[in-house]
Design an enzyme around this catalytic site. Structure first.
Site, PDB file in Angstrom:
ATOM      1  N   SER A  63       0.814  -1.211   0.000  1.00 25.85           N
ATOM      2  CA  SER A  63       0.000   0.000   0.000  1.00 25.85           C
ATOM      3  C   SER A  63       0.850   1.265   0.000  1.00 25.85           C
ATOM      4  CB  SER A  63      -0.918  -0.002   1.229  1.00 25.85           C
ATOM      5  OG  SER A  63      -0.118  -0.042   2.382  1.00 25.85           O
ATOM      6  N   THR A  66       4.129   1.249   1.811  1.00 25.90           N
ATOM      7  CA  THR A  66       4.906   1.196   3.061  1.00 25.90           C
ATOM      8  C   THR A  66       6.261   1.882   2.897  1.00 25.90           C
ATOM      9  OG1 THR A  66       3.957  -1.026   3.231  1.00 25.90           O
ATOM     10  CG2 THR A  66       5.612  -0.422   4.868  1.00 25.90           C
ATOM     11  N   TRP A 122       7.266   4.162   0.881  1.00 26.19           N
ATOM     12  CA  TRP A 122       7.107   5.614   0.762  1.00 26.19           C
ATOM     13  C   TRP A 122       6.864   6.235   2.139  1.00 26.19           C
ATOM     14  CZ3 TRP A 122       2.261   8.160  -1.937  1.00 26.19           C
ATOM     15  CH2 TRP A 122       2.502   9.515  -2.148  1.00 26.19           C
ATOM     16  N   HIS A 141       2.828  -5.156   9.695  1.00 22.32           N
ATOM     17  CA  HIS A 141       1.636  -5.365   8.867  1.00 22.32           C
ATOM     18  C   HIS A 141       0.527  -6.013   9.705  1.00 22.32           C
ATOM     19  CE1 HIS A 141       3.442  -4.361   5.055  1.00 22.32           C
ATOM     20  NE2 HIS A 141       4.208  -5.416   4.958  1.00 22.32           N
ATOM     21  N   ARG A 166      -4.516   1.517   0.734  1.00 18.75           N
ATOM     22  CA  ARG A 166      -4.528   1.937  -0.663  1.00 18.75           C
ATOM     23  C   ARG A 166      -5.738   1.305  -1.325  1.00 18.75           C
ATOM     24  NH1 ARG A 166       0.513   0.338  -4.726  1.00 18.75           N
ATOM     25  NH2 ARG A 166       0.046   1.850  -6.352  1.00 18.75           N
ATOM     26  N   SER A 223      -0.316  -4.582  -7.357  1.00 13.94           N
ATOM     27  CA  SER A 223       1.042  -4.435  -6.834  1.00 13.94           C
ATOM     28  C   SER A 223       1.493  -5.730  -6.150  1.00 13.94           C
ATOM     29  CB  SER A 223       1.071  -3.259  -5.852  1.00 13.94           C
ATOM     30  OG  SER A 223       2.374  -2.987  -5.451  1.00 13.94           O
ATOM     31  N   LYS A 254       5.826   0.987 -10.162  1.00 16.14           N
ATOM     32  CA  LYS A 254       5.372   2.136 -10.955  1.00 16.14           C
ATOM     33  C   LYS A 254       4.992   3.327 -10.080  1.00 16.14           C
ATOM     34  CE  LYS A 254       3.175   0.002 -14.963  1.00 16.14           C
ATOM     35  NZ  LYS A 254       1.839  -0.219 -15.555  1.00 16.14           N
ATOM     36  N   GLY A 255       4.466   3.023  -8.909  1.00 16.40           N
ATOM     37  CA  GLY A 255       4.049   4.104  -7.995  1.00 16.40           C
ATOM     38  C   GLY A 255       2.910   4.933  -8.564  1.00 16.40           C
TER      39      GLY A 255
HETATM   40  P1  A3P Z   1       3.208  -0.347  -7.511  1.00 18.71           P
HETATM   41  O1  A3P Z   1       3.508  -1.808  -7.464  1.00 18.71           O
HETATM   42  O2  A3P Z   1       1.767  -0.053  -7.793  1.00 18.71           O
HETATM   43  O3  A3P Z   1       4.121   0.430  -8.362  1.00 18.71           O
HETATM   44  P2  A3P Z   1       5.012  -1.274  -0.337  1.00 18.71           P
HETATM   45  O4  A3P Z   1       6.048  -0.230  -0.098  1.00 18.71           O
HETATM   46  O5  A3P Z   1       3.926  -1.293   0.696  1.00 18.71           O
HETATM   47  O6  A3P Z   1       5.619  -2.584  -0.577  1.00 18.71           O
HETATM   48  O7  A3P Z   1       4.231  -0.837  -1.648  1.00 18.71           O
HETATM   49  C1  A3P Z   1       4.888  -0.818  -2.880  1.00 18.71           C
HETATM   50  C2  A3P Z   1       4.126   0.097  -3.795  1.00 18.71           C
HETATM   51  O8  A3P Z   1       4.428   1.458  -3.470  1.00 18.71           O
HETATM   52  C3  A3P Z   1       4.571  -0.106  -5.243  1.00 18.71           C
HETATM   53  O9  A3P Z   1       3.434   0.220  -6.026  1.00 18.71           O
HETATM   54  C4  A3P Z   1       5.675   0.932  -5.362  1.00 18.71           C
HETATM   55  O10 A3P Z   1       5.976   1.277  -6.696  1.00 18.71           O
HETATM   56  C5  A3P Z   1       5.040   2.093  -4.588  1.00 18.71           C
HETATM   57  N1  A3P Z   1       6.031   3.058  -4.112  1.00 18.71           N
HETATM   58  C6  A3P Z   1       7.269   2.805  -3.623  1.00 18.71           C
HETATM   59  N2  A3P Z   1       7.879   3.947  -3.290  1.00 18.71           N
HETATM   60  C7  A3P Z   1       7.021   4.941  -3.569  1.00 18.71           C
HETATM   61  C8  A3P Z   1       7.096   6.363  -3.451  1.00 18.71           C
HETATM   62  N3  A3P Z   1       8.188   6.961  -2.988  1.00 18.71           N
HETATM   63  N4  A3P Z   1       6.019   7.079  -3.828  1.00 18.71           N
HETATM   64  C9  A3P Z   1       4.908   6.479  -4.294  1.00 18.71           C
HETATM   65  N5  A3P Z   1       4.777   5.141  -4.447  1.00 18.71           N
HETATM   66  C10 A3P Z   1       5.823   4.376  -4.088  1.00 18.71           C
END
Ligand code: A3P
Length: 332
Positions: free
Chosen positions: A80, A82, A84, A144, A166, A174, A299-300
């Site tokens: 979701s 994490t 970031w 989590h 999310r 994702s 992809k974010g």
């Molecule tokens: P996508 O797979 O949709 O690109 P987590 O950190 O909970 O494992 O979640 C990973 C998701 O957050 C991935 O999404 C990743 O690309 C996205 N993500 C990682 N860093 C980010 C950032 N700085 N800003 C926004 N989204 C980010």
């Protein structure tokens, strides 16, 4: 249909089932199990689904973790955002110790997961008591775990919980990519249809996703000083507003001088997907648990699910979301 990334030969630490304790092996015999996202099976422990090695970390964490009133614990549903939020929290909380304009800021050389460790996934994974002596105050930790399965000391103390979720559609996509990228080669990859079936049955890592979100949502309404409920999409849409909201919740609001000097903007820039995903450490580095740092940056984007779902898949998940969140005040 987009293809998956290549699978690693060595699974991350939390998947290695050959290192399970006897206590954990006994537990597994008694638990309901289903087809796994990462390992061959996923087990239902205390009403949520998780992989065998993690159960060991969960039990140790629940038995041993002693929360402090000053702790800040980030709680998320997997995938979701994490990574970031760990970066944003670290930059925010440590801005006196590590000024954000500093040339060798820790976020430039370490992955956010190394700066804000998971309790059950990292610190307690082997059932050991972690050494918290090297932690700054407030301690910045993450988990989590569902609300009902938090260690008792977390529920009883005055620490702060920052919850991030999310849109389940994007979380699912994702998770689908992430788990396929981590599956060991001889297990093959999972199809999107099979995994959506499991997701909609509630069988996802730390799922059912609706219980996870709804319990923290209720917690944030009942105890607004203890639980802050954030959404990935809302941070994307109003980053400055949400970061300031987070700072106020944590009782470290930005001063006028900080705002005028561009501290808020610089934290957001430093923690942006564009910046973090292009750092050397996040391109070529690995976590101590074995995952490649780049696996956390895909992809974010918001609404990436639209590139993957056909109408039938979309209706199937819509139906579950409608049914489970109806009347809760949470909308996706
Ligand atoms: P996508 O797979 O949709 O690109 P987590 O950190 O909970 O494992 O979640 C990973 C998701 O957050 C991935 O999404 C990743 O690309 C996205 N993500 C990682 N860093 C980010 C950032 N700085 N800003 C926004 N989204 C980010």
């Amino acid at each position: 249909m987009p293809t998956c990334q290549t699978s690693p030969q060595i699974p991350p630490q939390y998947l290695r089932e050959d290192e399970l304790s006897e206590e954990c092996k006994q537990w597994l015999l008694t638990l309901p199990k289903e087809r796994g996202w990462l390992a061959s099976h996923i087990y239902n422990y205390q009403g949520f689904w998780t992989s065998p090695r993690l159960i060991q970390g969960v039990i140790a964490c629940q038995q041993q973790f002693q929360a402090q009133d000053s702790d800040i614990i980030l709680v998320t549903t997997p995938k979701s955002g994490t990574t970031w939020l760990k970066a944003l929290l670290f930059a925010l909380i440590n801005r006196l110790l590590h000024p954000i304009f500093e040339q060798n800021h820790p976020l430039l050389v370490k992955n956010p997961h190394d700066l804000v460790p998971f309790l059950e996934l990292k610190l307690y994974i082997d059932g050991q008591v972690p050494n918290f002596l090297s932690f700054n105050t407030p301690r910045l930790l993450s988990t989590h775990l569902p609300f009902a399965s938090l260690p008792k000391s977390v529920q009883d103390s005055r620490n702060k919980l920052v919850y991030l979720c999310r849109n389940p559609r994007d979380t699912f996509i994702s998770l689908f990519h992430f788990t396929n990228s981590l599956r060991i080669e001889n297990m093959g990859t999972n199809s999107i249809e099979e995994m959506l079936d499991l997701f909609c049955k509630g069988v996802s890592i730390y799922g059912p996703f609706w219980n996870h979100m709804l319990d923290y949502w209720k917690g944030s309404i009942e105890k607004p000083k203890k639980v802050l409920f954030l959404m990935y999409e809302e941070i994307k849409e109003q980053p400055k507003f949400q970061l300031k909201r987070l700072a106020e919740f944590l009782e470290c609001p930005f001063s006028i001088e900080e705002e005028n000097c561009g501290v808020v903007d610089e934290i957001l820039r430093m923690c942006s997907f564009e910046n973090l995903s292009h750092l050397e450490v996040n391109i070529n580095g690995k976590l101590s648990s074995g995952e490649e740092n780049k696996a956390f940056f895909h992809k974010g984007a918001v609404e990436d699910w639209k590139n993957y779902f056909n109408i039938e898949m979309s209706e199937k998940l819509d139906h579950i979301i409608e049914q489970k969140f109806q009347g809760s005040g949470l909308r996706f």
